[in-house]
Motif scaffolding. Sequence first.
Motif, PDB file in Angstrom:
ATOM      1  N   SER A 208     -23.959   6.869  52.735  1.00  0.00           N
ATOM      2  CA  SER A 208     -24.791   6.210  54.291  1.00  0.00           C
ATOM      3  C   SER A 208     -24.160   7.071  55.349  1.00  0.00           C
ATOM      4  O   SER A 208     -22.515   6.912  55.219  1.00  0.00           O
ATOM      5  CB  SER A 208     -24.175   4.762  54.376  1.00  0.00           C
ATOM      6  N   SER A 209     -24.706   7.531  56.115  1.00  0.00           N
ATOM      7  CA  SER A 209     -24.162   8.168  57.391  1.00  0.00           C
ATOM      8  C   SER A 209     -23.913   7.436  58.522  1.00  0.00           C
ATOM      9  O   SER A 209     -23.467   7.799  59.529  1.00  0.00           O
ATOM     10  CB  SER A 209     -25.459   9.262  57.854  1.00  0.00           C
ATOM     11  N   LYS A 335     -34.183  -9.430  46.480  1.00  0.00           N
ATOM     12  CA  LYS A 335     -32.896  -9.600  47.542  1.00  0.00           C
ATOM     13  C   LYS A 335     -33.361 -10.692  48.704  1.00  0.00           C
ATOM     14  O   LYS A 335     -32.487 -11.286  48.893  1.00  0.00           O
ATOM     15  CB  LYS A 335     -32.835  -8.167  48.021  1.00  0.00           C
ATOM     16  N   ASN A 347     -36.275   0.604  52.021  1.00  0.00           N
ATOM     17  CA  ASN A 347     -36.455   1.897  51.757  1.00  0.00           C
ATOM     18  C   ASN A 347     -36.257   2.574  50.425  1.00  0.00           C
ATOM     19  O   ASN A 347     -35.348   2.317  49.776  1.00  0.00           O
ATOM     20  CB  ASN A 347     -35.750   2.612  53.049  1.00  0.00           C
TER      21      ASN A 347
HETATM   22  O1  PMT Z   1     -26.535   5.304  56.932  1.00  0.00           O
HETATM   23  P1  PMT Z   1     -27.790   5.898  56.805  1.00  0.00           P
HETATM   24  O2  PMT Z   1     -27.551   7.497  56.339  1.00  0.00           O
HETATM   25  O3  PMT Z   1     -28.773   6.246  58.212  1.00  0.00           O
HETATM   26  O4  PMT Z   1     -28.740   5.371  55.808  1.00  0.00           O
HETATM   27  C1  PMT Z   1     -29.591   4.330  55.959  1.00  0.00           C
HETATM   28  C2  PMT Z   1     -29.446   3.223  54.776  1.00  0.00           C
HETATM   29  C3  PMT Z   1     -30.002   4.103  53.614  1.00  0.00           C
HETATM   30  C4  PMT Z   1     -27.898   3.005  54.254  1.00  0.00           C
HETATM   31  C5  PMT Z   1     -30.198   2.029  55.119  1.00  0.00           C
HETATM   32  O5  PMT Z   1     -31.452   2.088  55.442  1.00  0.00           O
HETATM   33  C6  PMT Z   1     -30.212   0.882  53.818  1.00  0.00           C
HETATM   34  O6  PMT Z   1     -30.924   0.985  53.207  1.00  0.00           O
HETATM   35  N1  PMT Z   1     -29.020   0.002  53.958  1.00  0.00           N
HETATM   36  C7  PMT Z   1     -28.851  -1.080  53.062  1.00  0.00           C
HETATM   37  C8  PMT Z   1     -28.051  -0.294  51.893  1.00  0.00           C
HETATM   38  C9  PMT Z   1     -27.668  -1.202  50.950  1.00  0.00           C
HETATM   39  O7  PMT Z   1     -26.514  -1.219  50.345  1.00  0.00           O
HETATM   40  O8  PMT Z   1     -28.691  -1.793  50.305  1.00  0.00           O
HETATM   41  P2  PMT Z   1     -28.711  -2.828  48.698  1.00  0.00           P
HETATM   42  O9  PMT Z   1     -29.918  -2.934  48.394  1.00  0.00           O
HETATM   43  O10 PMT Z   1     -27.801  -2.500  47.936  1.00  0.00           O
HETATM   44  O11 PMT Z   1     -28.292  -4.224  49.641  1.00  0.00           O
HETATM   45  C10 PMT Z   1     -29.082  -4.993  50.127  1.00  0.00           C
HETATM   46  C11 PMT Z   1     -28.618  -5.681  51.335  1.00  0.00           C
HETATM   47  O12 PMT Z   1     -27.459  -6.494  51.013  1.00  0.00           O
HETATM   48  C12 PMT Z   1     -28.171  -4.786  52.641  1.00  0.00           C
HETATM   49  O13 PMT Z   1     -28.536  -5.346  53.677  1.00  0.00           O
HETATM   50  C13 PMT Z   1     -26.496  -4.724  52.328  1.00  0.00           C
HETATM   51  O14 PMT Z   1     -25.935  -4.589  53.528  1.00  0.00           O
HETATM   52  C14 PMT Z   1     -26.310  -6.099  51.802  1.00  0.00           C
HETATM   53  N2  PMT Z   1     -25.114  -5.941  50.935  1.00  0.00           N
HETATM   54  C15 PMT Z   1     -25.075  -5.344  49.931  1.00  0.00           C
HETATM   55  C16 PMT Z   1     -23.922  -5.407  49.000  1.00  0.00           C
HETATM   56  C17 PMT Z   1     -22.870  -6.294  49.452  1.00  0.00           C
HETATM   57  N3  PMT Z   1     -21.499  -6.458  48.850  1.00  0.00           N
HETATM   58  N4  PMT Z   1     -22.695  -6.828  50.826  1.00  0.00           N
HETATM   59  C18 PMT Z   1     -23.883  -6.775  51.449  1.00  0.00           C
HETATM   60  O15 PMT Z   1     -24.090  -7.397  52.467  1.00  0.00           O
END
Ligand code: PMT
Length: 405
Positions: A208-209, A335, A347
Motif C-alpha cells: 500500500s502506497s 467482509k 478492488n
Molecule cells: O494505498 P494504495 O497503494 O493506494 O492502495 C489502495 C488499497 C489497495 C490499499 C486500497 O484500495 C484497499 O483495498 N484497502 C484495503 C486493504 C485491505 O487490507 O483489505 P482487506 O480486504 O485485507 O481488509 C478489509 C478491510 O478490513 C479493510 O478496510 C481494512 O482496512 C480492514 N482491516 C483489515 C485487517 C485488519 N487487521 N484490520 C482492519 O481494519
Amino acid sequence: MKRKGVVVGITGGIAAYKAAELVRLLVKDRLIVRVAMTRSATRFVTPLTFEALSGNRVVYDMFDQDGTVMDHIRWGQESDLIIIAPATADFIGKMAHGIGDDFLSTCVIAATARILVCPSMNDRMFMNPAVQENLRVLRSRGIAVLEPGQGGLACGAEGPGRLPEPAEILEQARVLLSEKDLFGHKILISAGPTVEPIDPVRYITNRSSGKMGYALARAAVRRGAKVVLVSGPTGLKAPTGVVFCPAKTADEMYRLVFENREGCDIVIKAAAVSDYRPLECAGRKVKKEAESLSLELIRNPDILARLGETKAAFPCILVGFAAETEDLLANAQKKLKAKHLDMIVANDVSRTDAGFETDTNLVKFIYRDGRVEEAPLMTKDEVADLVLNRVRDLSEAGFGHAKGT
Ligand code: PMT
C-alpha cells in the motif's frame, strides 16, 4: 458537468517559471485556464509558453488589439477563481490599495470570482510590516492567501518566501472551487500499510502506497468535512487541513483509530492493515547463521471488525475496502457482513491498473441491502469523490444516525 474557469495572474518574480507547471496541472484537471501577465512577468517567462500550455491567448497589455475592450472586466467575472502566482510585494500592495494600472490589477479589482494570492519574494520583503499589513487587509476582504514555503530562496537567503509547489497551489484551488457538501461531517480515514517489526532492521509490510486513502482525505477536506487521517508509513505528504495521526504497526493504528473515533459520523478504512505480526521482535539484528529460519506469526486485531461490533455506541457510517485477488464480489460481501459495514469498496489488486500503488483504481460498491454498483476505471482522486458521494447519499438516507445504524 460544466467545466470551471480559472484565471492565472502571473507577476514579475523569479518563481514565474513555476507558474508554467501550475497552468499545466490546472489544464490537466479539466479547468478552462486563461493567463494574464504583468509586463515584468514577461521578462521572466514568455507569454508564448503559457499560450501553448493553456491553449488560450495570454494577455499582458491592457490595450491588446486581439481581445475585446472589456476583457479586463469579463475575465474576472466569467471565471470561478483567480490565482495570483507568484504574487510580488508590489502586486499585493496594489491589490490592498485598489490600484488598477494594468490588465491584471484592473481585472482583480473588477472580479466577482474568488481570489487566491500566492506570495513569493525575498524573506525580508515578505516579513516587511507593510507587506504583512497588506496581506492582512487582503485576508480581511475574503481573499485566500497561501502561506509561502520556508527554505532557500533564489536570492541566496533562507526563510519564508518560496512559492509553494504547483501541486499544493492546485490543491488549494480545488478547495476553493469545490462545493462544501460535506460541511458538518467529521470523517475518520485510514490509509497506507502497517509495518510489523521482525528485528531492529527488518519488518513485514505490504504494497500500500497510501494513495487511495490520501485521495479520500484530500477530497473530504475540499468538500468541507473535518478529517482525521490515521496513516501508516507512506512517502506522501500529509494533506493540508487534516488532523494527521501517523502510525507504524497495526496495534498503533488500532489505538489511534479508537482514540479519534468519537464524534466521527463517517469512518472509511482504506488502510492495508497487516493481518499478522511476528510473535516476537528480536532485540538485536538476527544474524545470518542458520540455513533456514521460521518466523512465528500471530493475528493482529481487526480494527474494522471491532469498529463494526461497537457501532451501536458510536453511530457512524462504516465503510471498508476489500483488497482481493480472486472471487472479488463473494469475498467482499462476506467482509461487509462479518464487519457490520454499511458499504464496502471492492478492488481487484491483481490488476496492474488498480489497487496498490497505481494512480487509478477500478472499484465495485457493495451495500448492506445487497446492491452492487460497478464504477469504470478512474483516477484515485475520482474514485475518492465517488466514494464520498455514495457516503453522502447514505447519510442523507439516515444511515449513520442512531436510528439508522
Ligand atoms: O494505498 P494504495 O497503494 O493506494 O492502495 C489502495 C488499497 C489497495 C490499499 C486500497 O484500495 C484497499 O483495498 N484497502 C484495503 C486493504 C485491505 O487490507 O483489505 P482487506 O480486504 O485485507 O481488509 C478489509 C478491510 O478490513 C479493510 O478496510 C481494512 O482496512 C480492514 N482491516 C483489515 C485487517 C485488519 N487487521 N484490520 C482492519 O481494519
